[in-house]
Design a protein around this motif. Structure first.
Motif, PDB file in Angstrom:
ATOM      1  N   LEU A 284       0.860  -1.182   0.000  1.00 27.78           N
ATOM      2  CA  LEU A 284       0.000   0.000   0.000  1.00 27.78           C
ATOM      3  C   LEU A 284       0.893   1.228   0.000  1.00 27.78           C
ATOM      4  O   LEU A 284       1.715   1.406   0.892  1.00 27.78           O
ATOM      5  CB  LEU A 284      -0.885   0.030   1.248  1.00 27.78           C
ATOM      6  N   LEU A 285       0.717   2.047  -1.041  1.00 31.30           N
ATOM      7  CA  LEU A 285       1.524   3.254  -1.178  1.00 31.30           C
ATOM      8  C   LEU A 285       0.578   4.413  -1.437  1.00 31.30           C
ATOM      9  O   LEU A 285      -0.596   4.209  -1.758  1.00 31.30           O
ATOM     10  CB  LEU A 285       2.495   3.131  -2.358  1.00 31.30           C
ATOM     11  N   VAL A 286       1.104   5.595  -1.279  1.00 28.81           N
ATOM     12  CA  VAL A 286       0.296   6.753  -1.651  1.00 28.81           C
ATOM     13  C   VAL A 286       1.138   7.647  -2.556  1.00 28.81           C
ATOM     14  O   VAL A 286       2.322   7.864  -2.297  1.00 28.81           O
ATOM     15  CB  VAL A 286      -0.246   7.509  -0.412  1.00 28.81           C
ATOM     16  N   ALA A 287       0.515   8.088  -3.653  1.00 29.32           N
ATOM     17  CA  ALA A 287       1.206   8.939  -4.622  1.00 29.32           C
ATOM     18  C   ALA A 287       0.691  10.362  -4.476  1.00 29.32           C
ATOM     19  O   ALA A 287      -0.509  10.585  -4.418  1.00 29.32           O
ATOM     20  CB  ALA A 287       0.970   8.432  -6.041  1.00 29.32           C
ATOM     21  N   ARG A 288       1.646  11.282  -4.409  1.00 30.53           N
ATOM     22  CA  ARG A 288       1.275  12.684  -4.309  1.00 30.53           C
ATOM     23  C   ARG A 288       1.522  13.365  -5.654  1.00 30.53           C
ATOM     24  O   ARG A 288       2.608  13.249  -6.219  1.00 30.53           O
ATOM     25  CB  ARG A 288       2.130  13.363  -3.233  1.00 30.53           C
ATOM     26  N   LEU A 328       4.800  13.991  -7.611  1.00 30.19           N
ATOM     27  CA  LEU A 328       5.786  14.574  -6.709  1.00 30.19           C
ATOM     28  C   LEU A 328       6.473  13.525  -5.856  1.00 30.19           C
ATOM     29  O   LEU A 328       7.662  13.615  -5.581  1.00 30.19           O
ATOM     30  CB  LEU A 328       5.115  15.603  -5.778  1.00 30.19           C
ATOM     31  N   GLU A 329       5.730  12.521  -5.440  1.00 26.28           N
ATOM     32  CA  GLU A 329       6.300  11.623  -4.434  1.00 26.28           C
ATOM     33  C   GLU A 329       5.435  10.372  -4.318  1.00 26.28           C
ATOM     34  O   GLU A 329       4.221  10.432  -4.464  1.00 26.28           O
ATOM     35  CB  GLU A 329       6.288  12.382  -3.106  1.00 26.28           C
ATOM     36  N   VAL A 330       6.069   9.249  -4.034  1.00 24.61           N
ATOM     37  CA  VAL A 330       5.338   8.021  -3.732  1.00 24.61           C
ATOM     38  C   VAL A 330       5.918   7.495  -2.427  1.00 24.61           C
ATOM     39  O   VAL A 330       7.136   7.378  -2.299  1.00 24.61           O
ATOM     40  CB  VAL A 330       5.536   6.949  -4.831  1.00 24.61           C
ATOM     41  N   GLU A 331       5.084   7.230  -1.448  1.00 26.64           N
ATOM     42  CA  GLU A 331       5.624   6.691  -0.202  1.00 26.64           C
ATOM     43  C   GLU A 331       4.710   5.611   0.347  1.00 26.64           C
ATOM     44  O   GLU A 331       3.508   5.599   0.065  1.00 26.64           O
ATOM     45  CB  GLU A 331       5.856   7.801   0.830  1.00 26.64           C
ATOM     46  N   PRO A 332       5.268   4.696   1.131  1.00 29.51           N
ATOM     47  CA  PRO A 332       4.459   3.626   1.714  1.00 29.51           C
ATOM     48  C   PRO A 332       3.447   4.208   2.691  1.00 29.51           C
ATOM     49  O   PRO A 332       3.737   5.203   3.368  1.00 29.51           O
ATOM     50  CB  PRO A 332       5.475   2.769   2.469  1.00 29.51           C
ATOM     51  N   ILE A 333       2.306   3.587   2.760  1.00 30.60           N
ATOM     52  CA  ILE A 333       1.296   3.993   3.735  1.00 30.60           C
ATOM     53  C   ILE A 333       1.612   3.290   5.050  1.00 30.60           C
ATOM     54  O   ILE A 333       1.873   2.086   5.076  1.00 30.60           O
ATOM     55  CB  ILE A 333      -0.114   3.593   3.256  1.00 30.60           C
ATOM     56  N   ASN A 334       1.638   4.057   6.131  1.00 33.56           N
ATOM     57  CA  ASN A 334       1.869   3.438   7.435  1.00 33.56           C
ATOM     58  C   ASN A 334       0.653   3.687   8.318  1.00 33.56           C
ATOM     59  O   ASN A 334      -0.200   4.511   8.010  1.00 33.56           O
ATOM     60  CB  ASN A 334       3.167   3.966   8.045  1.00 33.56           C
ATOM     61  N   PRO A 335       0.563   2.957   9.442  1.00 34.80           N
ATOM     62  CA  PRO A 335      -0.628   3.060  10.302  1.00 34.80           C
ATOM     63  C   PRO A 335      -0.908   4.490  10.762  1.00 34.80           C
ATOM     64  O   PRO A 335      -2.066   4.898  10.867  1.00 34.80           O
ATOM     65  CB  PRO A 335      -0.272   2.164  11.491  1.00 34.80           C
ATOM     66  N   GLU A 336       0.147   5.279  11.019  1.00 32.18           N
ATOM     67  CA  GLU A 336      -0.065   6.650  11.489  1.00 32.18           C
ATOM     68  C   GLU A 336      -0.811   7.464  10.433  1.00 32.18           C
ATOM     69  O   GLU A 336      -1.697   8.258  10.739  1.00 32.18           O
ATOM     70  CB  GLU A 336       1.270   7.334  11.803  1.00 32.18           C
ATOM     71  N   GLN A 337      -0.415   7.257   9.151  1.00 33.32           N
ATOM     72  CA  GLN A 337      -1.079   8.012   8.086  1.00 33.32           C
ATOM     73  C   GLN A 337      -2.549   7.630   7.984  1.00 33.32           C
ATOM     74  O   GLN A 337      -3.407   8.473   7.750  1.00 33.32           O
ATOM     75  CB  GLN A 337      -0.398   7.751   6.747  1.00 33.32           C
ATOM     76  N   VAL A 338      -2.816   6.333   8.164  1.00 30.31           N
ATOM     77  CA  VAL A 338      -4.204   5.865   8.090  1.00 30.31           C
ATOM     78  C   VAL A 338      -5.023   6.561   9.166  1.00 30.31           C
ATOM     79  O   VAL A 338      -6.114   7.072   8.918  1.00 30.31           O
ATOM     80  CB  VAL A 338      -4.255   4.333   8.256  1.00 30.31           C
ATOM     81  N   GLN A 339      -4.421   6.644  10.346  1.00 28.71           N
ATOM     82  CA  GLN A 339      -5.104   7.304  11.448  1.00 28.71           C
ATOM     83  C   GLN A 339      -5.329   8.786  11.138  1.00 28.71           C
ATOM     84  O   GLN A 339      -6.401   9.327  11.382  1.00 28.71           O
ATOM     85  CB  GLN A 339      -4.237   7.169  12.700  1.00 28.71           C
ATOM     86  N   ARG A 340      -4.305   9.415  10.587  1.00 27.51           N
ATOM     87  CA  ARG A 340      -4.405  10.841  10.275  1.00 27.51           C
ATOM     88  C   ARG A 340      -5.507  11.117   9.247  1.00 27.51           C
ATOM     89  O   ARG A 340      -6.078  12.192   9.214  1.00 27.51           O
ATOM     90  CB  ARG A 340      -3.063  11.366   9.753  1.00 27.51           C
TER      91      ARG A 340
END
Length: 612
Positions: A284-288, A328-340
């Motif tokens: 699971l990643l998120v692309a900006r 701009l950026e691709v980064e892994p999704i972590n639990p903190e981001q899900v919470q945010r």
RNA sequence: CGGGGCGUGGCGCAGCUUGGUAGCGCGGGUGCUUUGGGAGCACUAGGUCGCAGGUUCGAAUCCUGUCGCCCCGACCA
């Protein structure tokens, strides 16, 4: 030049700031000084090297029709906004230094010059009759590197030769691209460097075909994958290969397997005897993007494969770049981001490709649908193991249709050394490391369309110019040469780019006969066109020998005990072979050797022509 | 930015744990000796211990903050 006037400052100890050998040696031998992170002063010795490299580059680029220019480094933001690169180059992890002038107008400090040159071309080029045109410059570039490194290897300010060609059609572009391919091979071999051409990703520059030139060295930052037959070589970020066959999953009914604490591929395999190739892993990643919401990605890969993030970025740009602008950026999704995002926790470690979009409902600034991508190795699995999306369990023996999914087979995996080649399955990819010193691109019409660089063709119609661009890292090349040519005593410059070709060492400066003979030979050799350095310092012989070795002058002439009898000693820095000879025979012995060595290495490819 | 490390004469480092006012090697200067692989002896100059606060009778040393640099990852010629 006399060493006494050269401001030669050499260091005995390795400077603490340097890690790799070429960086240490350039500092120790007095070629460079650090001014700030990634910012270096090129001292007189290095400047001579850079000028010699530049001269070779000029000759070869001129020979394929290049016209030398000098373009501005201070570039209006507007140009970059028009090409669509301002955001990508300044926001996020952008590498362009940018600033505001007193009127609050924005500028960038040129990291590259496509925008400027294309604007100039739009202004000057009107008719197909003017084409093709190729402009180039040797210029300082500025890049706010995320991490400057290794001295000149990755500086924030560095010297680059960049050339840009303009064509009426794609075939003409291909011809010039081929010309540059040949010119680059000649340049590197003339500089005495072993370099290889590899297929490359075109990255932020864009365009279609691109090829990098790598100086092979252990300290290189790039991984090259090549076939032993010489028919295929690519940067790993671009390389393709045939993945090994998956181990078939033993027949059996579909089941849900409790796998508590087994959230890794390794853990799962060792607990249940699966092979990694039987598992579909989900990233699971998120692309900006510059515009629009952040895009969550659900990537399926076969368990034994690794994601190639360059390939992924290219797919993302192709799919979504049109509507959402620059990636701009691709980064892994972590639990903190899900919470945010205000979402319920996701079952990390137990994810399966069937994870529903519903888990994204209500996300603060994410798109509420996954972009689902699958590597071919995963998409082709008939039956596999995957996460059950909860309950610390996995599903065993599922198929894509069981999951109600029809994944499209993409190439997202990183090729690895040991993989079989696509062009010949008997060939196996071999890894080596390289320093990228040159990169050539077929840009196509990306910039000309964005910046309105059009010409009138033979039929009287307006169309966008075809473009190519061609870079060489001149200052990086100098350090790459050191990385490839040194020994325990110091640098060993290839003659063609050495700051001086020969150094005369007066063994004892108090012996009048030695001084007189050395001075005479110094004059004679200068007159014979040899780039000669005279060590006239009142140092002991040992000090002069050490310094001569350290700074890497390819030939050393010792005027010592034999001087009274008219004999001198000629020593080659590489290998250390010595010969005593009468001073009168020196020029006749040395000059032919130098003439040959100035041509650099012999070219491997006869088709590319002669090196000098 | 995340992780790790380092800031002490020009360079390379010790000292810091256990506070008492800074030391070694190289380099620089002068003199004598030496003179074919980084010479020897003697004398000598050179340091706000990154910076700012704090604790203390006293801080290079302890605490807080800050700046800079290097290494590992994302970037590229």
């Amino acid at each position: 030049m006399r060493v006494s006037r050269l401001l030669l400052v050499t260091l005995r100890d390795d400077p603490a700031e340097a890690e790799i050998i070429s960086h240490k040696l350039l500092l120790r031998a007095g070629f460079i000084r650090r001014v700030g992170s990634g910012i270096y002063a090129y001292l007189p010795l290095l400047w001579r090297v850079l000028q010699k490299i530049s001269a070779i580059v000029r000759e070869e680029v001129n020979a394929v029709g290049g016209l030398e220019t000098l373009l501005p480094q201070l570039q209006p933001a507007e140009l970059w906004e028009r090409s669509g690169r301002w955001a990508g180059y300044t926001a996020g992890e952008g590498i362009m230094f940018h600033l505001l002038d007193r009127q609050e107008r924005a500028f960038g400090l040129g990291p590259t010059h496509e925008e400027v040159i294309t604007t100039i071309a739009a202004d000057l080029l009107r008719s197909y009759r003017q084409l093709p045109v190729c402009l180039y410059q040797i210029q300082t570039k500025f890049r706010d590197e995320i991490r400057p490194r290794f001295g000149l290897m990755r500086g924030r300010e560095f010297i680059m030769k960049d050339a840009y060609s303009f064509h009426a059609d794609e075939e003409d572009l291909r011809r010039t691209y081929q010309d540059f391919d040949g010119a680059y091979r000649r340049i590197f071999s003339r500089c005495g460097l072993r370099a290889v051409a590899v297929e490359a990703d075109s990255g932020a520059i864009g365009g279609s075909a691109s090829q990098e030139f790598m100086v092979t060295a252990e300290a290189g930052e790039d991984l090259i994958l090549a076939s032993p037959d010489g028919r295929y070589a690519a940067n790993q970020e671009r390389a393709t290969s045939r993945a090994g066959a998956a181990v078939p999953l033993p027949a059996g009914p579909f089941r849900v397997l409790a796998t508590p604490g087994q959230s890794t591929i390794q853990g799962l395999c060792s607990a249940h005897g699966f092979d990694p190739s039987q598992i579909v892993k989900v990233l699971l990643l998120v692309a900006r993007f510059a515009d629009g919401p952040d895009q969550p990605l659900l990537i399926s890969l076969r368990g034994d494969q690794q994601l190639n993030d360059v390939k992924l970025a290219n797919v993302l740009t192709a799919r979504l770049g049109g509507e959402r602008g620059t990636l701009l950026e691709v980064e892994p999704i972590n639990p903190e981001q899900v919470q945010r995002q205000g979402l319920a926790p996701l079952p990390f470690g137990y994810l399966g490709p069937q994870l529903e979009d519903a888990v994204l409902a209500g996300a603060r600034d994410w798109s509420t649908h996954f972009l689902r991508l699958a590597d071919a190795t995963a998409a082709e699995l008939e039956r596999f193991v995957c996460g059950a999306n909860g309950g610390e369990a996995h599903r065993v023996g599922v198929s894509w249709s069981d999951l109600g999914l029809k994944p499209e087979a993409l190439d997202l995996r990183a090729a690895q050394p040991g993989d079989r080649c696509l062009h010949d399955v008997s060939q196996v990819l071999v890894a080596s490391r390289g320093i990228e010193v040159g990169h050539i691109f077929q840009l196509g019409r990306k910039y000309s369309e964005a910046l309105g660089a059009r010409f009138t063709n033979e039929a009287g119609q307006e169309e966008a110019l075809w473009m190519g661009c061609y870079g060489i890292g001149v200052s990086r090349l100098a350090q790459a040469a050191v990385e490839q040519h040194h020994d325990a005593n110091g640098l060993i410059w290839p003659v063609a780019i050495a700051p001086f070709e020969l150094i005369i060492v007066i063994a004892n400066g108090q012996e009048a006969a030695q001084v007189a003979l050395a001075e005479q030979l110094y004059g004679d050799l200068q007159a014979a066109g040899v780039d000669v350095l005279l060590d006239d310092r009142s140092e002991r012989a040992g000090v002069k020998f050490k310094d001569a070795d350290l700074i890497g002058i390819p030939w050393r002439l010792v005027v010592g005990r034999g001087a009274a009898g008219g004999t001198v000693e000629l020593v080659e820095r590489a290998g250390g072979a010595k010969q005593e000879l009468p001073a009168a025979e020196l020029a006749a012995t040395l000059v032919p050797l130098l003439l040959a060595q100035r041509r650099g290495l012999a070219l491997d490819l006869p088709a590319q022509g002669e090196g000098a």
